[in-house]
Design an enzyme around this catalytic site. Sequence first.
Site, PDB file in Angstrom:
ATOM      1  CD  GLU A 105       5.415 -31.999 -20.013  1.00  0.00           C
ATOM      2  OE1 GLU A 105       5.952 -33.006 -19.504  1.00  0.00           O
ATOM      3  OE2 GLU A 105       5.705 -30.833 -19.693  1.00  0.00           O
TER       4      GLU A 105
ATOM      5  CD  GLU B  43      31.083 -47.103 -41.178  1.00  0.00           C
ATOM      6  OE1 GLU B  43      32.010 -46.367 -40.810  1.00  0.00           O
ATOM      7  OE2 GLU B  43      31.251 -48.078 -41.938  1.00  0.00           O
TER       8      GLU B  43
ATOM      9  CE  LYS C  75       5.493 -31.825 -15.767  1.00  0.00           C
ATOM     10  NZ  LYS C  75       6.867 -32.137 -16.226  1.00  0.00           N
TER      11      LYS C  75
ATOM     12  CB  CYS D 267      -8.167 -57.530  17.077  1.00  0.00           C
ATOM     13  SG  CYS D 267      -7.289 -58.434  18.372  1.00  0.00           S
TER      14      CYS D 267
ATOM     15  CE  LYS E  79       1.396 -40.250 -13.666  1.00  0.00           C
ATOM     16  NZ  LYS E  79       1.832 -41.654 -13.645  1.00  0.00           N
TER      17      LYS E  79
ATOM     18  CG  LEU F 127       2.926 -35.250 -11.070  1.00  0.00           C
ATOM     19  CD1 LEU F 127       2.636 -35.294 -12.562  1.00  0.00           C
ATOM     20  CD2 LEU F 127       3.380 -33.862 -10.664  1.00  0.00           C
TER      21      LEU F 127
END
Length: 667
Positions: free
Chosen positions: A112, A36, A285, A421, A114, A84
């Site tokens: 959360e 559909e 966070k 060097c 990552k 971060l």
Amino acid sequence: MEKEAAKRRVEQLHALINKYNYEYHTLDDPSVPDSEYDKLMKELIALEEEHPDLKTPDSPSQRVGGAVLDAFQKVQHKTPMLSLGNAFNEEDLRDFDRRVRQAVGDVEYNVEFKIDGLAVSLRYENGVFVRGATRGDGTTGEDITENLKTIRNIPLRMKRDLSIEVRGEAFMPKRSFELLNKARIERDEEPFANPRNAAAGSLRQLDPKIAAKRNLDIFVYSIAELDEMGVETQSQGLDFLDELGFKTNHERKKCSTIEEVIEIVEELKTKRADLPYEIDGIVIKVDSLDQQEELGFTAKSPRWAIAYKFPAEEVVTTLLDIELSVGRTGAVTPTAILEPVKVAGTTVQRASLHNEDLIKEKDIRLLDKVVVKKAGDIIPEVVNVLVEQRTGKEKEFNMPKECPECGSELVRIEGEVALRCINPECPAQIREGLIHFVSRNAMNIDGLGERVITQLFREDLVHNVADLYKLTREQLINLERMGEKSTDNLLNSIEKSKKNSLERLLFGLGIRFIGAKAAKTLAMHFETLDKLKKATKEELIEVDEIGDKMADALVTYFEKEEILKLLDELEELGVNTVYKGPKKAAAEASDSYFAGKTIVLTGKLSEMSRNDAKAEIEALGGKITGSVSKKTDLVIAGEAAGSKLAKAEDLNIEVWDEARLISELKK
């Protein structure tokens, strides 16, 4: 079909296809079969072909991939896309928590996943997706709009007519990655090393039709203007993004103590292997936007967030050889050449050995069995030697006494671990210096990478950075893999770099100890290269963050006759030597209304961005903070100002609207 009827039907098809698309790709709960959906899409494409003026940028048909591009254009982000800071263990997380609480008191954290993909920004105007870009250097990215349109979880039109910049992580699901690599192997093509590389490679295709076939996905995690949206926390912001029709990751938790954070990190770590996508860590966070603003940012990352990185995978392989390379400062760096081995999804053949002391300390020998890991899951390094597996065929390695590139004597400067060097004519140093000069954070000359620099150097066309600005079309077009279009693009890029602000030139010159941040500080303070060249050590160390070592390096650098000659030549060739960024607070700022005052910006400004307002107020001596307190002198309130405005009124603090602010700034 007549025009008006076609227009009505196209609008109906937009609404239906967008609805079914959202149900299938974002909610994972389709209400109609694929047949559909396909039938409706076919009808829409046919109507748009019959009536081309009905095809709009937000049409669902635009996801299949547009015209092939010549090159990616540069895009300036509305606010910087910073990376971060990292935490690698529990103690790092506790240190982060201590720093946060010392600054703002009690906090709640949002935890959360990552996602292991490519950071992107999505620009919407009046609800319509108009531009998408890579992170790039955090300030400027590349326009990959047409490729991002092929990701079906990115709404081409939001559910509200807002003008905002959304941030997210585009990625390739594990199953899509497996199918892609299977197809590539069947075609005798090199398989991608991991899903992250596959996603990045797909989004950097000049032909969007290739990206459209790769089945990419996205999770969004923030809005650049989040504090102007009437929300007060990161978690509310994610809910708001859900309401707008975006796909957020619902594997997120809120917690109020670091012990809870550590428990959640451990819990989420156990889910890693079973997820349908790759993650490379957990992001923590500060939830309150007010507290985020109060904590602010370092030059590279927000102080209110940290990424916990998973412990690196370790594998065993054989160290076949040690290769030496000479960098732009003359440091000789040893690199381990390894028997190829898979580490964290990629094939590793080289690993850093850092310096001679590390080789001696770990007693690393040729043909040793060594343990290898990826530091931060990115840079391979040798962890240790499996001494018990030695067979007697291993050979000790000794650093040479002469430069492997030019044969000059190598020296060890007091207090340093690297052998150097010190021959200024060493070809390796000159070549590496040129590569640094054109790099993204320096002069940012697009198209002039390591391969082209090496060719130019080999063909004796460049000997110093000034020679880059003398290159001709005839010289460039004769190089390998340089056609007419790429030659013209490169010449335009070289010409464009002449207009860069002074700090880019300073960083590009590769002065010892002067990184990008110090270069910006010096450029802001002295404003012209001429003033900086004449500065004494005493004048230099008066500048914030410029210490003895930096000052000595600058004085020594600008004392050299050949350097002064080179800088004069750059000026003659039209390279800008003046600072073009926001000026430091001028002396007359002390006469401004804002001088010495503590000011809070809240709500949405319509005539200027919050960042622009902040920059102008700070240039006039004001101090911007994120929260309202008794120490606040003034609150500037835009639309949907919320709790900060209410608190200011409770504390009887002076409040301005945007019109009053603009009036004062014009004085």
